[in-house]
Design a protein around this motif. Structure first.
Motif, mmCIF file in Angstrom:
data_model
loop_
_atom_site.group_PDB
_atom_site.id
_atom_site.type_symbol
_atom_site.label_atom_id
_atom_site.label_comp_id
_atom_site.label_asym_id
_atom_site.label_seq_id
_atom_site.Cartn_x
_atom_site.Cartn_y
_atom_site.Cartn_z
ATOM 1 N N LYS A 121 0.820 -1.210 0.000
ATOM 2 C CA LYS A 121 0.000 0.000 0.000
ATOM 3 C C LYS A 121 0.854 1.259 0.000
ATOM 4 N N GLY A 122 0.419 2.238 -0.781
ATOM 5 C CA GLY A 122 1.070 3.539 -0.776
ATOM 6 C C GLY A 122 0.045 4.654 -0.794
ATOM 7 N N GLN A 123 0.137 5.569 0.150
ATOM 8 C CA GLN A 123 -0.720 6.758 0.165
ATOM 9 C C GLN A 123 0.037 7.915 -0.475
ATOM 10 N N MET A 124 -0.673 8.716 -1.269
ATOM 11 C CA MET A 124 -0.079 9.868 -1.938
ATOM 12 C C MET A 124 -1.065 11.013 -1.954
ATOM 13 N N LEU A 125 -0.552 12.186 -2.257
ATOM 14 C CA LEU A 125 -1.420 13.350 -2.424
ATOM 15 C C LEU A 125 -0.802 14.291 -3.445
ATOM 16 N N ALA A 126 -1.626 15.193 -3.940
ATOM 17 C CA ALA A 126 -1.150 16.203 -4.884
ATOM 18 C C ALA A 126 -1.564 17.574 -4.389
ATOM 19 N N LEU A 127 -0.646 18.504 -4.422
ATOM 20 C CA LEU A 127 -0.903 19.901 -4.110
ATOM 21 C C LEU A 127 -0.985 20.677 -5.415
ATOM 22 N N ARG A 128 -1.544 21.866 -5.360
ATOM 23 C CA ARG A 128 -1.725 22.674 -6.565
ATOM 24 C C ARG A 128 -0.835 23.914 -6.519
ATOM 25 N N MET A 129 0.185 23.942 -7.382
ATOM 26 C CA MET A 129 1.059 25.105 -7.502
ATOM 27 C C MET A 129 0.555 26.019 -8.626
#
Length: 388
Positions: A239-247
């Protein structure tokens, strides 16, 4: 393992189990060579680990002792990426955004520096093009890094692609070459007669005839029946958790891929900044957790403090296909005509070009390229007698 795939057939029928990047790339290469290709997936094409990935091509930065054969495989595949991306652009019209900036492995403290320089000695001994750069040089390359900085290792040839655009490009290229992609129809078993595959059985009991079956089902590869459990590829979900931010895409905080202590940050041209990823042995659990997200955000913030002002664009969970030694399983299976292409762990995107080329050659010519020979299932103790 013995294997006589399809060298005696002018246009073999090939069934590929799994429509992620690996399955799609193999299907594309096989169809280009005239095979009749059907690709099956239990969900949407490319919706699993291929969708969840960050798209890093980190053949050099991730090199570790004991993985010398994997480094060779990764470097060969990395060298094929420019032509691979260019061919996909020409055939599909989709730019997968192979970027030139390279990767920075950041040392925030003296302890970080000691760890990275120790690893660098091994990597340079292998002839890998990495170098230590000073804190001032690191900050010249990336002005938004933390105030306290010991320096970084710069890896100019470890780049990135947009993995989601890659899925789109591969699907278009595979279909244009004649491959058929069937979504939301799970394969439950591999069918065989007299020690040779003769097709696959779908979840509703339908049998689809095939001369060659390629098992590219990623973290789900071990659940496909039709061979003894002891001879199924030893692949598990990680399992891998990830996220994306908005630049702001016109003024991004980062341009390089940045490996921070406990996280990596991958900037996209559209302004997304990917932050990943946890590594958890929790089976197929797909829950985002406060602890996992906090760990990623804290590690990213310590390296690039300005991220605290960025909005969260997306959060998700993926399941990497990890083998017992975290290296891929490539090559002939225990039945003639059965080929494994799974267990790529963190390197599915990186290894897509060489996996596609090598598996197509094995399926159609019966030849195993030297680069994939160390990665056969027999390294786990599978018995040749089981193929009888």
């Amino acid at each position: 393992m013995p294997n006589r795939p399809a060298s005696n057939l002018s246009k073999p029928n090939v069934a590929i189990i799994g429509a992620g990047v690996i399955g799609l790339a193999i299907g594309w290469r096989l169809a280009q060579r005239g095979a009749s290709v059907q690709i099956f997936d239990c969900g949407a094409a490319g919706a699993g680990a291929s969708h969840a990935a960050a798209g890093m091509l980190a053949a050099c930065a991730e090199a570790e002792p004991g993985e010398e054969a994997l480094v060779v495989l990764g470097r060969e595949s990395q060298a094929r990426w420019p032509a691979f991306a260019a061919e996909l652009l020409e055939l599909s019209g989709v730019d997968v955004e192979l970027r030139p900036e390279g990767t920075l492995l950041i040392a925030l403290t003296a302890d970080d520096q000691a760890r990275l320089t120790h690893q660098l000695v091994f990597q340079q001994r292998l002839g890998l093009p990495l170098q230590w750069i000073s804190a001032a040089e690191t900050r010249r390359r990336e002005a938004h890094l933390a105030g306290k900085l010991a320096g970084a290792v710069f890896s100019p040839e470890d780049t990135q692609v947009d993995n989601r655009k890659l899925v789109t490009a591969l699907r278009l290229a595979a279909e244009a070459a004649g491959a058929s992609i069937t979504e939301h129809r799970a394969v439950s078993a591999i069918s065989s007669r007299g020690g040779r595959v003769d097709g696959v059985v779908l979840g509703d009991g339908t049998k689809v005839r095939a001369d060659v079956v390629v098992l590219a089902a990623g973290a789900w590869a071990r659940s496909i029946e039709g061979i003894g459990r002891e001879l199924r590829p030893p692949v598990r979900p990680i399992k891998g958790q990830m996220l994306a931010l908005r630049m702001n895409p016109t003024a991004p905080l980062l341009s390089h891929v940045v490996w921070a202590p406990s996280a990596y940050l991958v900037p996209r041209r559209d302004g997304r900044l990917l932050v990943g990823a946890t590594v958890e042995e929790k089976g197929y659990d797909a829950a985002l957790t406060a602890g996992g997200v906090l760990t990623l955000l804290e590690a990213a913030w310590r390296t690039v403090p300005a991220i605290e002002e960025l909005p969260i664009d997306e959060m998700w969970v993926g399941h990497r296909p990890g083998s017992r030694d975290d290296a891929p399983i490539l090559g002939a299976g225990p039945l003639d005509g059965l080929i494994y292409a799974t267990g790529h762990h963190r390197n599915g995107i990186l290894l897509a070009p060489i996996t596609a080329d090598a598996i197509a050659r094995l399926a159609l010519d019966g030849v195993a390229d030297a680069a994939i020979r160390p990665f056969g299932i027999e390294r786990f103790g599978a018995l040749p007698a089981a193929a009888e």
